[in-house]
Design a protein around this motif. Structure first.
Motif, PDB file in Angstrom:
ATOM      1  N   UNK A   1       0.631   2.460  -2.974  1.00  0.00           N
ATOM      2  CA  UNK A   1      -0.598   2.737  -2.214  1.00  0.00           C
ATOM      3  C   UNK A   1      -0.330   3.725  -1.078  1.00  0.00           C
ATOM      4  N   UNK A   2       0.716   3.446  -0.303  1.00  0.00           N
ATOM      5  CA  UNK A   2       1.056   4.318   0.814  1.00  0.00           C
ATOM      6  C   UNK A   2       1.440   5.715   0.377  1.00  0.00           C
ATOM      7  N   UNK A   3       2.123   5.801  -0.766  1.00  0.00           N
ATOM      8  CA  UNK A   3       2.538   7.112  -1.296  1.00  0.00           C
ATOM      9  C   UNK A   3       1.325   7.937  -1.704  1.00  0.00           C
ATOM     10  N   UNK A   4       0.363   7.298  -2.359  1.00  0.00           N
ATOM     11  CA  UNK A   4      -0.861   8.003  -2.765  1.00  0.00           C
ATOM     12  C   UNK A   4      -1.570   8.579  -1.545  1.00  0.00           C
ATOM     13  N   UNK A   5      -1.748   7.754  -0.523  1.00  0.00           N
ATOM     14  CA  UNK A   5      -2.449   8.208   0.676  1.00  0.00           C
ATOM     15  C   UNK A   5      -1.647   9.284   1.409  1.00  0.00           C
ATOM     16  N   UNK A   6      -0.336   9.106   1.490  1.00  0.00           N
ATOM     17  CA  UNK A   6       0.511  10.103   2.149  1.00  0.00           C
ATOM     18  C   UNK A   6       0.438  11.454   1.471  1.00  0.00           C
ATOM     19  N   UNK A   7       0.492  11.458   0.136  1.00  0.00           N
ATOM     20  CA  UNK A   7       0.417  12.717  -0.622  1.00  0.00           C
ATOM     21  C   UNK A   7      -0.968  13.346  -0.524  1.00  0.00           C
ATOM     22  N   UNK A   8      -2.005  12.499  -0.458  1.00  0.00           N
ATOM     23  CA  UNK A   8      -3.367  13.025  -0.312  1.00  0.00           C
ATOM     24  C   UNK A   8      -3.498  13.799   0.992  1.00  0.00           C
ATOM     25  N   UNK A   9      -3.045  13.202   2.079  1.00  0.00           N
ATOM     26  CA  UNK A   9      -3.177  13.856   3.381  1.00  0.00           C
ATOM     27  C   UNK A   9      -2.274  15.083   3.491  1.00  0.00           C
ATOM     28  N   UNK A  10      -1.161  15.069   2.777  1.00  0.00           N
ATOM     29  CA  UNK A  10      -0.283  16.249   2.766  1.00  0.00           C
ATOM     30  C   UNK A  10      -0.947  17.413   2.040  1.00  0.00           C
ATOM     31  N   UNK A  11      -1.605  17.105   0.940  1.00  0.00           N
ATOM     32  CA  UNK A  11      -2.187  18.149   0.094  1.00  0.00           C
ATOM     33  C   UNK A  11      -3.537  18.648   0.616  1.00  0.00           C
ATOM     34  N   UNK A  12      -4.325  17.740   1.188  1.00  0.00           N
ATOM     35  CA  UNK A  12      -5.677  18.095   1.611  1.00  0.00           C
ATOM     36  C   UNK A  12      -5.834  17.870   3.118  1.00  0.00           C
ATOM     37  N   UNK A  13      -6.368  18.849   3.785  1.00  0.00           N
ATOM     38  CA  UNK A  13      -6.567  18.765   5.234  1.00  0.00           C
ATOM     39  C   UNK A  13      -7.894  18.059   5.503  1.00  0.00           C
ATOM     40  N   UNK A  14      -7.904  16.740   5.264  1.00  0.00           N
ATOM     41  CA  UNK A  14      -9.135  15.965   5.349  1.00  0.00           C
ATOM     42  C   UNK A  14      -9.250  15.323   6.734  1.00  0.00           C
ATOM     43  N   UNK A  15      -9.884  16.042   7.649  1.00  0.00           N
ATOM     44  CA  UNK A  15     -10.028  15.537   9.017  1.00  0.00           C
ATOM     45  C   UNK A  15     -11.111  14.477   9.157  1.00  0.00           C
ATOM     46  N   UNK A  16     -11.894  14.281   8.096  1.00  0.00           N
ATOM     47  CA  UNK A  16     -12.984  13.301   8.169  1.00  0.00           C
ATOM     48  C   UNK A  16     -12.537  11.917   7.706  1.00  0.00           C
ATOM     49  N   UNK A  17     -11.309  11.803   7.210  1.00  0.00           N
ATOM     50  CA  UNK A  17     -10.797  10.514   6.738  1.00  0.00           C
ATOM     51  C   UNK A  17      -9.624  10.087   7.605  1.00  0.00           C
ATOM     52  N   UNK A  18      -9.698   8.892   8.145  1.00  0.00           N
ATOM     53  CA  UNK A  18      -8.639   8.387   9.023  1.00  0.00           C
ATOM     54  C   UNK A  18      -8.141   7.029   8.547  1.00  0.00           C
ATOM     55  N   UNK A  19      -6.891   6.785   8.851  1.00  0.00           N
ATOM     56  CA  UNK A  19      -6.310   5.473   8.587  1.00  0.00           C
ATOM     57  C   UNK A  19      -6.836   4.443   9.583  1.00  0.00           C
ATOM     58  N   UNK A  20      -7.043   3.224   9.107  1.00  0.00           N
ATOM     59  CA  UNK A  20      -7.172   2.083  10.007  1.00  0.00           C
ATOM     60  C   UNK A  20      -5.798   1.416  10.031  1.00  0.00           C
ATOM     61  N   UNK A  21      -5.232   1.283  11.202  1.00  0.00           N
ATOM     62  CA  UNK A  21      -3.896   0.693  11.312  1.00  0.00           C
ATOM     63  C   UNK A  21      -4.030  -0.817  11.460  1.00  0.00           C
ATOM     64  N   UNK A  22      -3.433  -1.555  10.526  1.00  0.00           N
ATOM     65  CA  UNK A  22      -3.483  -3.009  10.546  1.00  0.00           C
ATOM     66  C   UNK A  22      -2.389  -3.565  11.454  1.00  0.00           C
ATOM     67  N   UNK A  23      -2.580  -4.814  11.843  1.00  0.00           N
ATOM     68  CA  UNK A  23      -1.556  -5.528  12.609  1.00  0.00           C
ATOM     69  C   UNK A  23      -0.815  -6.473  11.662  1.00  0.00           C
TER      70      UNK A  23
END
Length: 205
Positions: free
Chosen positions: A19-41
């Motif tokens: 899951x983390x790899x998919x999201x990491x590669x997405x943000x690397x490939x696409x400059x998507x400033x409208x999508x942000x991570x929610x950081x869990x505790x």
């Protein structure tokens, strides 16, 4: 122009599905400033390469229980002997500002989120097979054989819950999984229901 509310994307799947790899590669490939991570505790210890405040907020059990008592969490659950939870304020603020939020979370928490925010878009990541999942967990080299067995057994239960999700991504080839995720995000952004303010502004011009 009044901004349309952002979309909450709930991203789940067994440990080791990437899951983390998919999201990491997405943000690397696409400059998507409208999508942000929610950081869990979480009360679990950081893995190698994880950073507090970026991957998770790593907190003590006492601190986590205090967050529960003060109603700071949108949901929380105990999983593999550790607590995981979603800070409420940061998500609601970002959605109100028209920012899409991606929340990576296990299935118990995901169902609680869906009950509170029915419009959340639910995405489940599947491994190609259970044997491949076990191989990925083993190759991490970060957990004992007992923990790997516990995570593999838990994966079966989680995968059974995948039928309650809106979309399935099979992470066999990472490049294809990233494109599948992008397709889901774009399709949600183009929905009429997510563009009502935009339509109103066009009619005014």
């Amino acid at each position: 122009m009044k901004t349309d509310k952002g979309t909450l994307f709930v991203f789940s799947g067994p440990s080791g599905t990437g899951k983390g790899t998919i999201l990491g590669e997405y943000f690397k490939k696409y400059n998507d400033n409208k999508l942000r991570y929610s950081v869990s505790a979480t009360t679990r210890s950081p893995r190698v390469g994880e950073t507090d405040g970026i991957n998770y907020y790593f907190v003590s059990q006492d601190k986590f229980k205090a967050m529960i008592d003060s109603d700071e969490l949108l949901e929380w659950a105990r999983f593999c002997d550790n607590y995981y939870g979603t800070p409420k304020k940061q998500i609601m603020d970002m959605l109100s500002d028209g920012i899409d939020v991606i929340l990576e979370i296990e299935t118990v928490g995901a169902m609680k989120i869906k009950a509170k925010i029915p419009e959340a878009v639910m995405i489940f990541v599947l491994p190609p097979s259970l044997s491949e999942l076990k191989s990925r967990l083993t190759s991490r080299g970060t957990e004992s054989a007992d923990v790997i067995k516990k995570r593999t057994d838990e994966a079966v239960r989680e995968i059974e819950q995948s039928v309650k999700y809106d979309y399935i991504i099979i992470n066999d080839k990472i490049e294809e999984a990233v494109e599948d995720f992008r397709t889901i995000v774009n399709s949600q952004r183009l929905k009429t229901n997510n563009n009502k303010n935009t339509i109103s502004e066009v009619l005014k011009k």
